[in-house]
Scaffold this active site. Structure first.
Site, PDB file in Angstrom:
ATOM      1  N   LYS A 116      -2.811  12.489  32.511  1.00  0.00           N
ATOM      2  CA  LYS A 116      -2.279  12.124  33.836  1.00  0.00           C
ATOM      3  C   LYS A 116      -2.132  10.610  34.006  1.00  0.00           C
ATOM      4  CE  LYS A 116      -2.456  16.330  34.044  1.00  0.00           C
ATOM      5  NZ  LYS A 116      -1.292  17.039  33.543  1.00  0.00           N
ATOM      6  N   LYS A 158      -9.103  10.748  40.071  1.00  0.00           N
ATOM      7  CA  LYS A 158      -8.597  11.851  39.260  1.00  0.00           C
ATOM      8  C   LYS A 158      -8.930  11.649  37.782  1.00  0.00           C
ATOM      9  CE  LYS A 158      -4.608  13.051  42.106  1.00  0.00           C
ATOM     10  NZ  LYS A 158      -3.151  13.273  42.139  1.00  0.00           N
ATOM     11  N   LYS A 201      -4.096   6.379  46.163  1.00  0.00           N
ATOM     12  CA  LYS A 201      -4.137   6.635  47.606  1.00  0.00           C
ATOM     13  C   LYS A 201      -4.098   8.146  47.825  1.00  0.00           C
ATOM     14  CE  LYS A 201      -3.553   5.456  52.028  1.00  0.00           C
ATOM     15  NZ  LYS A 201      -4.507   4.573  52.744  1.00  0.00           N
ATOM     16  N   HIS A 208       3.625  20.622  48.448  1.00  0.00           N
ATOM     17  CA  HIS A 208       3.772  20.584  46.993  1.00  0.00           C
ATOM     18  C   HIS A 208       5.190  21.056  46.668  1.00  0.00           C
ATOM     19  CE1 HIS A 208       2.348  21.860  42.754  1.00  0.00           C
ATOM     20  NE2 HIS A 208       3.624  22.185  42.847  1.00  0.00           N
ATOM     21  N   ASN A 290       4.433  19.465  34.236  1.00  0.00           N
ATOM     22  CA  ASN A 290       3.941  20.630  33.499  1.00  0.00           C
ATOM     23  C   ASN A 290       4.924  20.880  32.370  1.00  0.00           C
ATOM     24  OD1 ASN A 290       1.758  21.083  35.332  1.00  0.00           O
ATOM     25  ND2 ASN A 290       3.265  21.843  36.774  1.00  0.00           N
ATOM     26  N   ARG A 292       5.622  23.182  30.332  1.00  0.00           N
ATOM     27  CA  ARG A 292       5.730  24.599  29.940  1.00  0.00           C
ATOM     28  C   ARG A 292       6.683  25.297  30.908  1.00  0.00           C
ATOM     29  NH1 ARG A 292       1.226  24.012  33.303  1.00  0.00           N
ATOM     30  NH2 ARG A 292       1.431  25.254  35.205  1.00  0.00           N
TER      31      ARG A 292
HETATM   32  C1  MV4 Z   1      -3.241  14.529  45.320  1.00  0.00           C
HETATM   33  C2  MV4 Z   1      -3.415  14.941  46.655  1.00  0.00           C
HETATM   34  C3  MV4 Z   1      -3.361  13.983  47.637  1.00  0.00           C
HETATM   35  N1  MV4 Z   1      -3.179  12.691  47.314  1.00  0.00           N
HETATM   36  N2  MV4 Z   1      -3.068  13.231  45.050  1.00  0.00           N
HETATM   37  C4  MV4 Z   1      -3.951  18.714  43.189  1.00  0.00           C
HETATM   38  C5  MV4 Z   1      -3.372  19.219  41.919  1.00  0.00           C
HETATM   39  C6  MV4 Z   1      -2.681  18.089  41.280  1.00  0.00           C
HETATM   40  N3  MV4 Z   1      -1.403  18.497  40.792  1.00  0.00           N
HETATM   41  C7  MV4 Z   1      -2.559  17.045  42.319  1.00  0.00           C
HETATM   42  N4  MV4 Z   1      -3.338  17.471  43.442  1.00  0.00           N
HETATM   43  C8  MV4 Z   1      -3.402  16.691  44.549  1.00  0.00           C
HETATM   44  N5  MV4 Z   1      -3.239  15.377  44.317  1.00  0.00           N
HETATM   45  C9  MV4 Z   1      -3.043  12.346  46.030  1.00  0.00           C
HETATM   46  N6  MV4 Z   1      -2.888  11.055  45.718  1.00  0.00           N
HETATM   47  C10 MV4 Z   1      -3.596  16.294  46.915  1.00  0.00           C
HETATM   48  C11 MV4 Z   1      -3.614  17.163  45.856  1.00  0.00           C
HETATM   49  C12 MV4 Z   1      -3.868  18.538  46.218  1.00  0.00           C
HETATM   50  C13 MV4 Z   1      -2.904  19.511  46.077  1.00  0.00           C
HETATM   51  C14 MV4 Z   1      -1.674  19.249  45.528  1.00  0.00           C
HETATM   52  C15 MV4 Z   1      -0.736  20.223  45.386  1.00  0.00           C
HETATM   53  C16 MV4 Z   1      -1.040  21.509  45.786  1.00  0.00           C
HETATM   54  C17 MV4 Z   1      -2.266  21.820  46.321  1.00  0.00           C
HETATM   55  C18 MV4 Z   1      -3.207  20.830  46.466  1.00  0.00           C
HETATM   56  C19 MV4 Z   1      -4.429  21.155  47.023  1.00  0.00           C
HETATM   57  C20 MV4 Z   1      -5.367  20.179  47.168  1.00  0.00           C
HETATM   58  C21 MV4 Z   1      -5.097  18.874  46.753  1.00  0.00           C
END
Ligand code: MV4
Length: 449
Positions: A116, A158, A201, A208, A290, A292
């Protein structure tokens, strides 16, 4: 073109790949574990080989067993599906060295985008919008504090080797930051044998939205619109739809071109997905790629009238994509619900067991991607998803009505499933308005009871 493909996967995605192969005149070879010896998809495949016992580590994740089957069956290519070895750069390399095509991107693209922090750096270099955060890995608590102070709280820590929501910690202040930083590192060290982390941040209550990409080896890059996957529980998607109720045609074009800019910079080929978070103002920020084919790819197939598995196989075989960007127009509305063998009322506990009776909905605008049948016993060893129910209609409103109708016809006896929850979602006032975010299921829908 390939004449024979080995499918290093099981269940509905194995069947989806078998179906693409048959339409392309390609022989399909399945490998299966002892727990899957009665898998209905094996009867539809041209050949099937048992490669080991039920635990994935000794079957679907065992590269040497899979390569042995590939040699015996004399295949030209391996399709990894999703999960299992699909994003394993080492497996892609082993295929390459064995003279067998890996139906996925090249190992270097998997390596870069699979990390990442490296993906973030690639996105910065390609001019892709990101949330403010670190350029490099964060090596000390003091460094984490300095970065958080400069970008402002809340922040998210992360794991570089993470993904899909593993190894993350949110911090609203300095104390939580130091704790979260140490916890994220410790967790990542155990889970990924790599404790490197970075800081970004934190965007609260985002949507999403992900862009489907496909690229061939001739420099043709196409995006097939977006999918909105905001309805998730603990990073497990429940409902996916296309187009996103929050995305305009102009924003789709911007996000699509942004995703392809990153793909081009990595010399990406075959199918991939660029994940973005979208805020209330309609700003989008790159999260991860992703590398895939994803579970939810059929919603994109329905609204763009494409066959992504076919296109993916063609790209891996060195052929040109069967469509160009100009051919890909988003039309109508598609919704997918994941039907899992789970007890929603008991913390989504998996409920494997025998399907004693089954009636599947049909009629206009319905697609059922599943490997199950009456009399089939779902083994307890793998994912609890038993199928994906999709609807397609002219408008989102009609698609929701169609999904309610389809769910009302469904009869799956002998196991508990997520069907009742999906009926609830399809009648939820906020979902109907398209007003949901990634915390909606947990904070609102399940809490409401
Ligand atoms: C984040 C976020 C808020 N702010 N990054 C979760 C999975 C990964 N793909 C990235 N994720 C997140 N990253 C920042 N800077 C919130 C999430 C996140 C989330 C993202 C997509 C779908 C569901 C989620 C559930 C919780 C947190």
């Amino acid at each position: 073109m390939f004449s024979k493909i080995l499918i290093a996967n099981r269940g509905e995605i194995a069947l989806r790949i078998i179906r693409a192969c048959r339409e392309m005149g390609i022989k399909s070879v399945c490998v299966y574990s002892e727990a899957d010896r009665n898998g209905p998809w094996l009867e539809i495949a041209d050949e099937a080989y048992c490669i080991g016992p039920a635990p994935s580590a000794k079957s679907y994740l065992d590269i040497s067993r899979i390569m042995a089957a590939a040699e015996i069956a004399d295949v030209d290519a391996i399709h990894p599906g999703y999960g299992f070895l699909s994003e394993n750069a080492h497996f892609a390399e082993v295929c390459q060295h064995s003279g067998i095509a890996f139906i996925g991107p090249n190992p270097d693209a998997i390596k870069t985008l699979g990390n990442k922090a490296a993906a973030r750096a690639a996105a910065v270099a390609a001019g892709v919008p990101l949330l403010p955060g670190t350029k490099d890995l964060v090596e000390t608590e003091q460094e984490a504090i300095e970065i958080a102070n400069s970008i402002g709280y809340p922040v998210i820590i992360k794991a570089a080797a993470g993904g899909g929501g593993r190894g993350m910690r949110v911090a609203h202040n300095e104390i939580a930051l130091v704790n979260g930083y140490l916890q994220a590192r410790a967790e990542a060290a155990v889970a990924f044998k790599d404790d490197s982390v970075y800081v970004e941040k934190y965007l609260e209550r985002p949507r999403h939205v992900e862009i489907q990409m496909i690229a061939d080896q001739h420099g043709n890059y196409v995006y097939c619109g977006e999918r909105d996957c905001s309805l998730q529980r603990r990073h497990q998607k429940l409902v996916e739809e296309a187009p996103s109720p929050a995305i305009s045609a102009e924003m789709r074009r911007k996000m699509g071109e942004t995703a392809l800019k990153l793909a081009r910079s990595c010399k990406y080929t075959t199918a991939g997905t660029a994940e973005f978070l979208v805020d209330k103002q309609g700003n989008f920020y790159f999260m991860e790629v992703n590398t895939r084919i994803q579970v939810e790819h059929p919603v994109s197939e329905l609204v763009t009238r494409t066959d992504l598995i076919r296109a993916q196989i063609m790209a891996a075989a060195g052929e040109k994509l069967p469509f160009t960007q100009a051919d890909v127009e988003v039309r109508g509305h598609a919704i997918e619900v994941r039907i899992n063998a789970e007890d929603v009322d008991n913390g989504f506990r998996p409920c494997p067991g025998k399907i004693t009776d089954l009636f599947v909905p049909g009629g206009p605008g319905i697609r059922w991607d599943s490997h199950i049948k009456a009399g089939y016993s779902i083994p307890p060893n793998y994912d609890s998803m038993v199928g994906k129910l999709l609807v397609f209609a002219d408008t989102r409103e009609q698609a929701i009505i169609r999904m309610r109708r389809a769910l009302s016809e469904f009869k799956i006896e002998g196991i508990k499933t997520t069907i009742p929850l999906h009926q609830k979602i399809m009648h939820d006032a906020n979902f109907m308005k398209g007003d949901v975010d990634t915390s909606y299921i947990e904070k609102v829908l399940l809490a409401k009871g």
